[in-house]
Design an enzyme around this catalytic site. Structure first.
Site, short mmCIF file in Angstrom:
data_model
loop_
_atom_site.label_atom_id
_atom_site.label_comp_id
_atom_site.label_asym_id
_atom_site.label_seq_id
_atom_site.Cartn_x
_atom_site.Cartn_y
_atom_site.Cartn_z
N TRP A 187 0.87 -1.19 0.00
CA TRP A 187 0.00 0.00 0.00
C TRP A 187 0.89 1.23 0.00
O TRP A 187 1.80 1.33 0.82
CB TRP A 187 -0.91 0.04 1.24
N GLU A 226 -3.10 -2.90 -2.36
CA GLU A 226 -4.21 -2.33 -1.59
C GLU A 226 -4.65 -0.97 -2.12
O GLU A 226 -3.87 -0.02 -2.17
CB GLU A 226 -3.81 -2.20 -0.11
N LYS A 228 -7.26 2.47 -2.14
CA LYS A 228 -7.81 3.37 -1.12
C LYS A 228 -8.56 4.50 -1.78
O LYS A 228 -8.26 4.88 -2.91
CB LYS A 228 -6.64 3.93 -0.30
N ASP A 259 -9.54 -3.17 1.90
CA ASP A 259 -9.60 -2.62 3.25
C ASP A 259 -11.00 -2.06 3.40
O ASP A 259 -11.43 -1.19 2.61
CB ASP A 259 -8.52 -1.53 3.41
N HIS A 262 -11.77 1.66 3.11
CA HIS A 262 -11.25 2.41 1.97
C HIS A 262 -12.26 2.64 0.85
O HIS A 262 -11.88 2.77 -0.31
CB HIS A 262 -10.03 1.68 1.40
N HIS A 286 -8.41 -6.33 4.64
CA HIS A 286 -8.02 -5.56 5.81
C HIS A 286 -9.33 -5.20 6.48
O HIS A 286 -10.01 -4.27 6.06
CB HIS A 286 -7.27 -4.28 5.42
N ASP A 294 -12.06 6.99 6.60
CA ASP A 294 -11.16 5.87 6.87
C ASP A 294 -10.48 6.07 8.22
O ASP A 294 -9.33 6.44 8.31
CB ASP A 294 -10.11 5.78 5.74
N ASP A 296 -10.20 3.88 10.84
CA ASP A 296 -9.56 2.74 11.49
C ASP A 296 -10.00 2.50 12.92
O ASP A 296 -9.17 2.30 13.81
CB ASP A 296 -8.03 2.88 11.39
N ASP A 326 -6.97 -4.39 10.20
CA ASP A 326 -6.23 -3.13 10.05
C ASP A 326 -6.99 -2.00 10.73
O ASP A 326 -7.89 -1.40 10.14
CB ASP A 326 -6.01 -2.81 8.56
C1 RNT Z 1 -3.78 2.71 5.03
C2 RNT Z 1 -3.85 1.27 4.70
C3 RNT Z 1 -2.71 0.44 5.18
C4 RNT Z 1 -2.23 0.80 6.55
C5 RNT Z 1 -1.24 -0.17 7.14
C6 RNT Z 1 -0.55 0.40 8.32
O1 RNT Z 1 -4.91 3.40 4.77
O2 RNT Z 1 -5.04 0.76 5.17
O3 RNT Z 1 -3.03 -0.90 5.08
O4 RNT Z 1 -3.27 0.96 7.45
O5 RNT Z 1 -0.41 -0.61 6.17
ZN ZN Z 2 -5.30 -1.33 5.14
#
Ligand code: RNT
Ligand code: ZN
Length: 418
Positions: A187, A226, A228, A259, A262, A286, A294, A296, A326
């Site tokens: 990513w 990955e 986003k 993810d 994302h 993720h 986003d 987390d 994640d």
């Molecule tokens: C970031 C991505 C990525 C990170 C990690 C730390 O938006 O989701 O995967 O969160 O690699």
């Molecule tokens: Zn991620």
């Protein structure tokens, strides 16, 4: 009555209830063993890592909170992960970022990293029955800027190409060592805050960089890319958008990482699973939880998560889907955050494995849509939790909320003293 016998009785009743709908709970318990999670090492230390360089978290991601007890060393992080695993039933993996290498107090720049820096991780993982996954790290570095692999500056772009190639070589070593492919996630945060004048230019550069990075074929690692929607401070344009990576993955046979934080908030990630399974080799997840963006947040058992797990089970794709987590929450006990998110993910799969899918599909094939809707609704309140409790019991981990006291104890004895 002992706690065990109460769990057993509830399980026996649930078993009968599910049998009426043609669901075999013992098979679901067997299949649950295949739900192996890849725990993200970065929840333990707020994505800091162990590079011996001072710097802050950059690259469009952000951790909020300053709850005491973050892991400051490799030993602390290993101890925390082991602690969390005591409360998560089953066999799992650990997902490392490049910045978590065992650099032994030396400054090792990203274009110098080697498998030897992960030797102690491989041995530790083996001793603890864990397999490793890996990630290249483009953020939090003086050369991160807004563009890495898509940077028009040859020197910077080549620096990150070299870094990513080395990460693949490390992943290959990990895979060989553990006799199981290491999933390597790529990513990069590349993007821009304002609308670019030439969107194509950077995407073409990213494609070129990826081609160069992937030129070496490996047998013991698998590449995941990955996508986003946007990064913080990089809101107007993301070079590695979903369209970009889906196109690349479908064309070049690479695994696309989904993810769950994302995408647009109304977009269904669950709906993407069946399409990806048709056109890309496997899927890397993720599992995360966006709140307005986003962000987390710690994963919880919500509709997005149960939909996702159900899709994977309905596609019979457990062996083609890799379940990474994640999120990073620094406002609560970090070990607790691991456990809550992992258990929520497992519960979603437990529910999915207990879905009366044969009957639902029969209704659908017969055009009985009221019946399908009614059973889908009823299925939500079937006694899946009795089966989940049994899974925890069988795996010798605390049942229900009893893990809270254990996490508190570890806080009192270990993390609270940091
Ligand atoms: C970031 C991505 C990525 C990170 C990690 C730390 O938006 O989701 O995967 O969160 O690699
Ligand atoms: Zn991620």
């Amino acid at each position: 009555m002992t706690k065990e016998s109460i769990i057993q009785q509830a399980f026996d009743l649930a078993k009968e209830r599910y049998a009426v709908l043609g669901v075999d709970v013992n098979k679901a318990l067997e299949d649950m063993k295949k739900v192996s999670l890849s725990l993200h090492c970065w929840q333990a230390d707020d994505v800091n890592g162990f590079e011996n360089q001072e710097g802050s978290l950059t690259g469009g991601i952000q951790v909020t909170g300053n709850y005491p007890g973050r892991a400051r060393t490799i030993d602390e992080l290993r101890s925390d992960v082991k602690e969390a695993l005591k409360y998560i039933p089953g066999t799992h993996r650990l997902n490392l970022h490049e910045i978590y290498g065992d650099f032994q107090g030396k400054v090792v720049d990203r274009d110098e990293v080697e498998p030897v820096h992960f030797r102690s991780w491989m041995e530790w993982a083996k001793e603890n029955g864990l397999k490793l996954d890996f990630n290249s790290t483009s953020f939090s570095h003086p050369k991160s800027g807004d563009l890495t692999l898509a940077n028009p500056d040859d020197e910077i772009r080549n620096f990150w190409i070299e870094h990513t190639k080395r990460c693949r070589a490390i992943s290959e070593e990990m895979g060989k060592f553990q006799n199981d492919p290491c999933m390597m996630n790529l990513w990069v945060h590349d993007g821009s805050k304002e609308v670019p004048a030439n969107r194509l230019k950077y995407r073409a550069l990213l494609e070129q960089s990826l081609d160069e990075i992937f030129a070496t074929k490996y047998d013991n690692m698998k590449d995941c890319i990955e996508a986003k929607l946007f990064g913080i401070g990089l809101e107007s344009y993301t070079v590695g958008s979903y369209d970009f990576y889906l196109g690349y993955g479908a064309k070049k046979g690479k695994i696309v990482t989904l993810d769950t934080g994302h995408f647009h908030l109304t977009e269904s990630v669950a709906d993407k699973v069946s399409s990806l399974l048709l056109f890309t080799p496997e899927i890397m997840l993720h599992v995360s939880r966006p709140v307005r963006w986003d962000s987390d947040h710690v994963v919880i058992l919500n509709d997005d998560l149960t939909d996702l797990a159900r899709e994977i089970i309905r596609c019979n794709a457990l062996d083609r889907v890799h379940i990474g987590l994640d999120y990073f929450d620094a406002t609560i006990n970090r070990i607790g955050a691991y456990v809550v998110g992992c258990r929520a993910t497992q519960k979603a799969f437990m529910q999915a494995l207990l879905e009366p899918s044969a009957l639902l599909q029969q209704y659908e094939a017969e055009g009985k849509y009221f019946e399908r809707l009614a059973l889908q609704e009823e299925a939500k309140s079937l006694p899946w939790n009795a089966v989940w409790d049994m899974y925890c019991l069988q795996n010798n981990v605390p049942v229900g909320e009893s893990f809270i006291a254990h996490v508190q104890q570890y806080e009192k004895e270990v993390t609270g003293k940091r």
